[in-house]
Design a protein around this motif. Structure first.
Motif, PDB file in Angstrom:
ATOM      1  N   ASN A   1      12.642  53.113 -43.383  1.00  0.00           N
ATOM      2  CA  ASN A   1      11.324  52.948 -42.562  1.00  0.00           C
ATOM      3  C   ASN A   1      11.427  52.717 -41.434  1.00  0.00           C
ATOM      4  N   GLY A   2      12.272  53.319 -40.397  1.00  0.00           N
ATOM      5  CA  GLY A   2      12.597  53.291 -39.128  1.00  0.00           C
ATOM      6  C   GLY A   2      13.545  51.903 -38.815  1.00  0.00           C
ATOM      7  N   ASN A   3      14.110  51.212 -39.990  1.00  0.00           N
ATOM      8  CA  ASN A   3      14.816  50.129 -39.613  1.00  0.00           C
ATOM      9  C   ASN A   3      16.374  50.607 -40.006  1.00  0.00           C
ATOM     10  N   GLU A   4      17.425  50.420 -39.264  1.00  0.00           N
ATOM     11  CA  GLU A   4      18.751  50.659 -39.704  1.00  0.00           C
ATOM     12  C   GLU A   4      19.215  49.629 -40.540  1.00  0.00           C
ATOM     13  N   LEU A   5      19.813  50.438 -41.672  1.00  0.00           N
ATOM     14  CA  LEU A   5      20.491  49.472 -42.810  1.00  0.00           C
ATOM     15  C   LEU A   5      21.787  49.623 -42.498  1.00  0.00           C
ATOM     16  N   SER A   6      22.319  50.667 -42.039  1.00  0.00           N
ATOM     17  CA  SER A   6      23.733  50.748 -42.059  1.00  0.00           C
ATOM     18  C   SER A   6      24.202  51.664 -41.031  1.00  0.00           C
ATOM     19  N   LYS A   7      25.325  51.893 -40.431  1.00  0.00           N
ATOM     20  CA  LYS A   7      26.004  52.598 -39.296  1.00  0.00           C
ATOM     21  C   LYS A   7      27.421  52.694 -39.655  1.00  0.00           C
ATOM     22  N   THR A   8      27.887  53.966 -39.852  1.00  0.00           N
ATOM     23  CA  THR A   8      29.469  54.193 -39.657  1.00  0.00           C
ATOM     24  C   THR A   8      29.810  55.338 -38.769  1.00  0.00           C
TER      25      THR A   8
END
Length: 85
Positions: A31-38
């Protein structure tokens, strides 16, 4: 609740010898919110096969890899083989 996964090239660097370094960022969003980034980093040497490489990286390679750069890189590789032999 909507999960999305995106992957994009967020950094491209060309070194003095013509090697192209690039980083891909993969983001999981809810919903537009970043949960994870790799991140995943890769490198390409002058005249290397560009099959399957992202288009924006290929465009940089095509500009950076002049005939002179490719010849100098190949000469450098050959010289390092001779020294190591």
């Amino acid at each position: 609740m909507s999960l999305t996964k995106t992957t994009n090239v967020d950094q491209i660097t060309v070194t003095e010898d013509g090697t192209v370094l690039y980083r891909e960022a993969t983001r999981i969003m809810e919903n537009g919110n970043e949960l994870s980034k790799t991140y995943h980093r890769s490198s390409l040497t002058p005249a290397q096969d560009l099959t399957g490489i992202p288009a924006n990286v290929v465009a940089i390679c095509n500009v950076a890899w002049t005939e002179e750069v490719i010849a100098a890189y190949q000469a450098q590789v050959e010289a390092s083989r001779t020294v190591g032999a």
